[in-house]
Design a protein around this motif. Structure first.
Motif, PDB file in Angstrom:
ATOM      1  N   PRO A   1       0.820  -1.224   0.000  1.00 45.03           N
ATOM      2  CA  PRO A   1       0.000   0.000   0.000  1.00 45.03           C
ATOM      3  C   PRO A   1       0.850   1.268   0.000  1.00 45.03           C
ATOM      4  N   TYR A   2       2.049   1.187   0.571  1.00 42.44           N
ATOM      5  CA  TYR A   2       2.915   2.366   0.625  1.00 42.44           C
ATOM      6  C   TYR A   2       3.286   2.831  -0.782  1.00 42.44           C
ATOM      7  N   PHE A   3       3.723   1.906  -1.622  1.00 44.34           N
ATOM      8  CA  PHE A   3       4.121   2.286  -2.975  1.00 44.34           C
ATOM      9  C   PHE A   3       2.914   2.559  -3.868  1.00 44.34           C
ATOM     10  N   ILE A   4       1.780   1.950  -3.574  1.00 45.34           N
ATOM     11  CA  ILE A   4       0.546   2.290  -4.302  1.00 45.34           C
ATOM     12  C   ILE A   4       0.195   3.758  -4.056  1.00 45.34           C
ATOM     13  N   MET A   5       0.274   4.175  -2.810  1.00 44.35           N
ATOM     14  CA  MET A   5      -0.026   5.566  -2.464  1.00 44.35           C
ATOM     15  C   MET A   5       1.014   6.527  -3.034  1.00 44.35           C
ATOM     16  N   LEU A   6       2.257   6.065  -3.133  1.00 44.43           N
ATOM     17  CA  LEU A   6       3.304   6.893  -3.728  1.00 44.43           C
ATOM     18  C   LEU A   6       2.986   7.193  -5.188  1.00 44.43           C
ATOM     19  N   VAL A   7       2.559   6.167  -5.925  1.00 45.20           N
ATOM     20  CA  VAL A   7       2.320   6.312  -7.361  1.00 45.20           C
ATOM     21  C   VAL A   7       1.074   7.150  -7.636  1.00 45.20           C
ATOM     22  N   PHE A   8       0.000   6.914  -6.885  1.00 45.26           N
ATOM     23  CA  PHE A   8      -1.275   7.544  -7.202  1.00 45.26           C
ATOM     24  C   PHE A   8      -1.540   8.850  -6.453  1.00 45.26           C
ATOM     25  N   CYS A   9      -0.755   9.133  -5.438  1.00 47.17           N
ATOM     26  CA  CYS A   9      -0.985  10.367  -4.675  1.00 47.17           C
ATOM     27  C   CYS A   9       0.301  11.169  -4.490  1.00 47.17           C
ATOM     28  N   GLY A  10       1.368  10.513  -4.057  1.00 47.61           N
ATOM     29  CA  GLY A  10       2.595  11.223  -3.721  1.00 47.61           C
ATOM     30  C   GLY A  10       3.236  11.941  -4.897  1.00 47.61           C
ATOM     31  N   ILE A  11       3.580  11.194  -5.939  1.00 44.97           N
ATOM     32  CA  ILE A  11       4.253  11.793  -7.092  1.00 44.97           C
ATOM     33  C   ILE A  11       3.354  12.803  -7.814  1.00 44.97           C
ATOM     34  N   PRO A  12       2.056  12.499  -8.071  1.00 43.06           N
ATOM     35  CA  PRO A  12       1.203  13.508  -8.723  1.00 43.06           C
ATOM     36  C   PRO A  12       1.107  14.820  -7.953  1.00 43.06           C
TER      37      PRO A  12
ATOM     38  N   ASN B   1      12.469  24.577 -16.980  1.00 40.98           N
ATOM     39  CA  ASN B   1      13.050  23.420 -16.305  1.00 40.98           C
ATOM     40  C   ASN B   1      12.067  22.244 -16.318  1.00 40.98           C
ATOM     41  N   ASN B   2      12.598  21.047 -16.471  1.00 40.51           N
ATOM     42  CA  ASN B   2      11.755  19.845 -16.512  1.00 40.51           C
ATOM     43  C   ASN B   2      11.422  19.395 -15.093  1.00 40.51           C
ATOM     44  N   CYS B   3      10.439  20.039 -14.492  1.00 41.37           N
ATOM     45  CA  CYS B   3      10.056  19.695 -13.119  1.00 41.37           C
ATOM     46  C   CYS B   3       9.320  18.360 -13.048  1.00 41.37           C
ATOM     47  N   PHE B   4       8.824  17.868 -14.179  1.00 47.70           N
ATOM     48  CA  PHE B   4       8.215  16.534 -14.212  1.00 47.70           C
ATOM     49  C   PHE B   4       9.252  15.474 -13.873  1.00 47.70           C
ATOM     50  N   ARG B   5      10.409  15.580 -14.510  1.00 48.62           N
ATOM     51  CA  ARG B   5      11.510  14.659 -14.218  1.00 48.62           C
ATOM     52  C   ARG B   5      11.959  14.794 -12.769  1.00 48.62           C
ATOM     53  N   ASP B   6      12.085  16.035 -12.302  1.00 49.91           N
ATOM     54  CA  ASP B   6      12.544  16.280 -10.932  1.00 49.91           C
ATOM     55  C   ASP B   6      11.593  15.676  -9.910  1.00 49.91           C
ATOM     56  N   SER B   7      10.285  15.796 -10.139  1.00 47.27           N
ATOM     57  CA  SER B   7       9.305  15.298  -9.169  1.00 47.27           C
ATOM     58  C   SER B   7       9.421  13.788  -8.997  1.00 47.27           C
ATOM     59  N   ILE B   8       9.669  13.074 -10.081  1.00 45.72           N
ATOM     60  CA  ILE B   8       9.807  11.618  -9.992  1.00 45.72           C
ATOM     61  C   ILE B   8      11.099  11.257  -9.265  1.00 45.72           C
ATOM     62  N   ILE B   9      12.193  11.923  -9.612  1.00 48.55           N
ATOM     63  CA  ILE B   9      13.483  11.632  -8.975  1.00 48.55           C
ATOM     64  C   ILE B   9      13.417  11.875  -7.472  1.00 48.55           C
ATOM     65  N   ILE B  10      12.878  13.015  -7.071  1.00 54.27           N
ATOM     66  CA  ILE B  10      12.863  13.393  -5.655  1.00 54.27           C
ATOM     67  C   ILE B  10      11.918  12.495  -4.870  1.00 54.27           C
ATOM     68  N   SER B  11      10.740  12.207  -5.396  1.00 57.11           N
ATOM     69  CA  SER B  11       9.766  11.375  -4.688  1.00 57.11           C
ATOM     70  C   SER B  11      10.285   9.962  -4.475  1.00 57.11           C
ATOM     71  N   VAL B  12      10.852   9.373  -5.531  1.00 61.05           N
ATOM     72  CA  VAL B  12      11.382   8.009  -5.421  1.00 61.05           C
ATOM     73  C   VAL B  12      12.572   7.978  -4.466  1.00 61.05           C
ATOM     74  N   THR B  13      13.434   9.005  -4.530  1.00 58.23           N
ATOM     75  CA  THR B  13      14.577   9.071  -3.613  1.00 58.23           C
ATOM     76  C   THR B  13      14.113   9.157  -2.166  1.00 58.23           C
ATOM     77  N   ASN B  14      13.085   9.954  -1.908  1.00 55.23           N
ATOM     78  CA  ASN B  14      12.567  10.098  -0.556  1.00 55.23           C
ATOM     79  C   ASN B  14      12.068   8.767  -0.006  1.00 55.23           C
ATOM     80  N   CYS B  15      11.262   8.077  -0.789  1.00 57.86           N
ATOM     81  CA  CYS B  15      10.690   6.818  -0.309  1.00 57.86           C
ATOM     82  C   CYS B  15      11.749   5.720  -0.222  1.00 57.86           C
ATOM     83  N   GLY B  16      12.694   5.724  -1.161  1.00 58.42           N
ATOM     84  CA  GLY B  16      13.781   4.766  -1.077  1.00 58.42           C
ATOM     85  C   GLY B  16      14.633   4.975   0.164  1.00 58.42           C
ATOM     86  N   THR B  17      14.812   6.239   0.564  1.00 58.25           N
ATOM     87  CA  THR B  17      15.562   6.545   1.780  1.00 58.25           C
ATOM     88  C   THR B  17      14.853   5.997   3.012  1.00 58.25           C
TER      89      THR B  17
END
Length: 662
Positions: free
Chosen positions: A83-94, A332-348
């Protein structure tokens, strides 16, 4: 005037040296072209790496270390990851992408962006209130980490044994008692403590007594402030001074600091992880952390905790994401940045769980108890359980220094953005040249006020107030703010208008997945979080202490103080808007401000070529924007060649043609 070829060569070389000097002063790498701010009045990040590192430091905070691992093992271990990664994909990154694009498009902070629909400016004020609360108590946590860091500079950690003046007869240290200083009373305490451990009843550890009786000298209740703990007050002053110095030049200085503050914690985590997995019992601790309990997947509480952790961990609705993105360059490509930062946060968060539970597994193995009996969360994990486990390691002061230094850097990364959010909002709102030039004084003023408001949290009752603010000031109010922000952008301003804005900025429209999430999925999940928070509400407690009713009222008042800004400002804006009837004033209050749009005139193309609100419905084609961008790039390259290769400044300020005349 005739200029010889040798003189011309010398002048050209002087110009090149001057350009290289300016480039080096601006932090550029030798050999690279000089990078100038796109927005010279407001400033931009030195480069995009600084923005990404700052955003990573903002999103990755203390909660990744002391909240996520606890939630994970409490909610089904490895099963919680689903559920954590489901919420990341559908709520966190958007949501992360939404806030970054919102701030970048207008180059304004959390107040200025609401030119999109002025009636909703109260949302920006609500974000400022939330950031103020969080900034006050967050720096107190950092100052306690500073205190433990300073106390670790010793041959023997002060919370190792039970032979100190602040210890009680119930103290039982896991490291035993030093023979040279042992007394009969202390030995009796150790024997009774060992008996308690064998019987698996609750014991009082030296680290817990050090935390409660010495560091905090905690009072008997939230209403009994007692005295100010001077060592903590001093560390609070140090913490605010560090934050101010790092932000003294805004993003220009903080952007350089984050090269260290955002990356060094990963080095410390890796060192602690390598040390942890080599200890006896580490594997059992990691198994306890990851072993899935699939039956809990059907529990709504698990999904609620996953959604809440994603929402709060990424820092949505604090105003910081909008503020940091506002210093980006327009394309600036903030779309790319949002994915990088969100995934890095959750991976941490996941990585930190391995670090924490490898050490806790070692401690449980040493005591002969289950991991659940030594696991904790919040301040209990950071300042009690983990420090106690560190006393069992060889060269324990070294590991303690590394751990608390990591906590300091994690906290500072978030604190930088919280303070910058408030400062940027104030400067953008006033907007005069004087306030922009003297932004340092605004930063100093905010830092001083933050320090003074944090002084009550350094008293003997400070920990009670800190936890009250943490649980109420930034709880359901963030969910409400985020939900209203989605409604305003998607349904009041209009999703079609916003999609066109993003396409104009990035050169491509938002992917269809994000469009669906912004319109339907994310608001639904946010509503679910709000309902879940209300249904699962339980009054706050601290260990065995139950908060009195009057303190809970203060907590709810703090939570509502940020939300109440929204309707109050909306009513005010409707009242002062033009129109003879309520409906007319309402329509005028939600219509985009004439200044809404890109900050620089060079980017106000197509439907923003005229500044009237009626131009909002006109949209340039994607191909037109691409052609304009290519033409603009060619023009800039031509101008640059002309400036460097053809025009040489004379001694009297005139321009000279280097081509010799016939």
């Amino acid at each position: 005037m005739f200029i010889s070829r040798s003189m011309l060569t010398v002048r050209i070389e002087r110009v090149r040296r001057s350009d290289r000097k300016i480039a080096l002063e601006n932090g550029a790498v030798p050999g690279e072209p000089v990078k100038k701010d796109e927005n010279s009045r407001r400033g931009n990040w030195g480069n995009q790496i600084e923005f990404v590192l700052t955003s990573v430091g903002y999103a990755v905070g203390l909660g990744n270390v002391w909240r996520f691992p606890y939630l994970c093992y409490r909610n089904g271990g490895g099963a919680f990851m689903f559920p954590y990664f489901i919420m990341l994909v559908f709520c966190g990154i958007p949501l992360f992408f939404l806030e970054l694009s919102f701030g970048q498009f207008t180059s304004l902070g959390c107040l200025g962006v609401w030119k999109v629909s002025p009636m909703f400016k109260g949302v920006g004020y609500g974000m400022m209130v939330v950031s103020t609360y969080i900034g006050i108590y967050y720096n107190v946590v950092i100052c306690i980490a500073f205190y433990y860091f300073f106390m670790s500079m010793t041959n023997l950690l002060p919370w190792t044994y039970c032979n100190n003046p602040w210890n009680t007869p119930d103290c039982a240290g896991v490291a035993g008692t030093p023979r040279a200083n042992a007394t009969f009373a202390n030995m009796s305490a150790v024997v009774s403590g060992v008996t308690e451990i064998v019987n698996r009843t609750k014991r009082t550890s030296p680290s817990e007594e050090y935390w409660r009786n010495y560091v905090l000298n905690i009072s008997d209740g939230i209403g009994n402030f007692g005295e100010v703990r001077l060592p903590i007050l001093g560390c609070l002053a140090v913490s605010w001074v560090v934050v101010f110095l790092c932000l003294i030049r805004g993003v220009k200085s903080s952007g350089k600091v984050v090269y260290f503050t955002a990356t060094f914690p990963y080095l410390v985590l890796t060192i602690l992880f390598i040390r942890g997995i080599t200890l006896d019992g580490a594997v059992s601790g990691i198994k306890y952390y990851l072993t899935p309990q699939w039956e809990k997947i059907l529990d709504a509480k698990v999904w609620g905790d996953a959604a809440s952790q994603i929402f709060y961990s990424l820092g949505c609705a604090w105003g910081g994401l909008i503020t940091m993105a506002s210093y980006n360059k327009f394309h600036n490509n903030c779309f790319r940045d949002s994915i990088i930062i969100s995934v890095t946060n959750c991976g941490t968060s996941v990585y930190a769980g391995f670090v924490i539970f490898s050490i806790l597994g070692f401690m449980a193995n040493h005591l002969g108890v289950d991991v659940s009996e030594v696991a904790d969360h919040g301040p209990g994990l950071a300042f009690v359980a983990y420090p106690e486990a560190l006393t069992l390691l060889p060269i324990s002061p070294l590991w303690s220094l590394l751990f608390f230094f990591m906590l300091i850097l994690l906290g500072l990364g978030t604190q930088f953005c919280l303070l910058e959010t408030l400062v940027t909002a104030i400067v953008d709102e006033i907007g005069t040249d004087w306030i922009i030039k003297n932004k340092t004084y605004v930063t100093l003023g905010v830092a001083i006020i933050g320090f003074l408001l944090g002084v009550p949290l350094t008293t003997q009752a400070g920990i009670y107030w800190l936890l009250l603010m943490d649980n109420y000031a930034a709880s359901f109010s963030l969910v409400i703010i985020s939900c209203i922000m989605c409604i305003c952008i998607m349904y009041v301003y209009g999703h079609k208008n916003y999609f066109k804005d993003v396409e104009m900025m990035l050169g491509f429209p938002p992917p269809i997945f994000f469009r669906i999430c912004w319109k339907y999925v994310s608001p639904f999940i946010i509503t679910f979080i709000l309902i879940f928070t209300v249904i699962q509400y339980k009054p706050i407690t601290y260990n065995d202490y139950v908060y009195p009713g009057w303190s809970l009222v203060i907590g709810f008042a703090m939570a509502l103080s940020s939300v109440i800004c929204i309707p109050i400002y909306a009513l005010f804006k409707i009242a002062v808007s033009e129109g003879s009837t309520f409906v007319e004033r309402l329509k005028n209050s939600v219509r985009p401000d004439p200044d809404w749009g890109p900050a620089l005139q060079e980017h106000r193309k197509g439907r923003y070529a005229t500044t009237g609100p009626e131009s909002v419905e006109v949209c340039p084609l994607k191909e037109e924007l691409r052609d304009e961008g290519k033409e603009k790039l060619k023009d800039k390259e031509t101008e640059k060649k002309d400036e460097i290769g053809l025009t040489i400044p004379g001694s009297n300020g005139s321009t000279l043609n280097p081509t010799p005349s016939a």
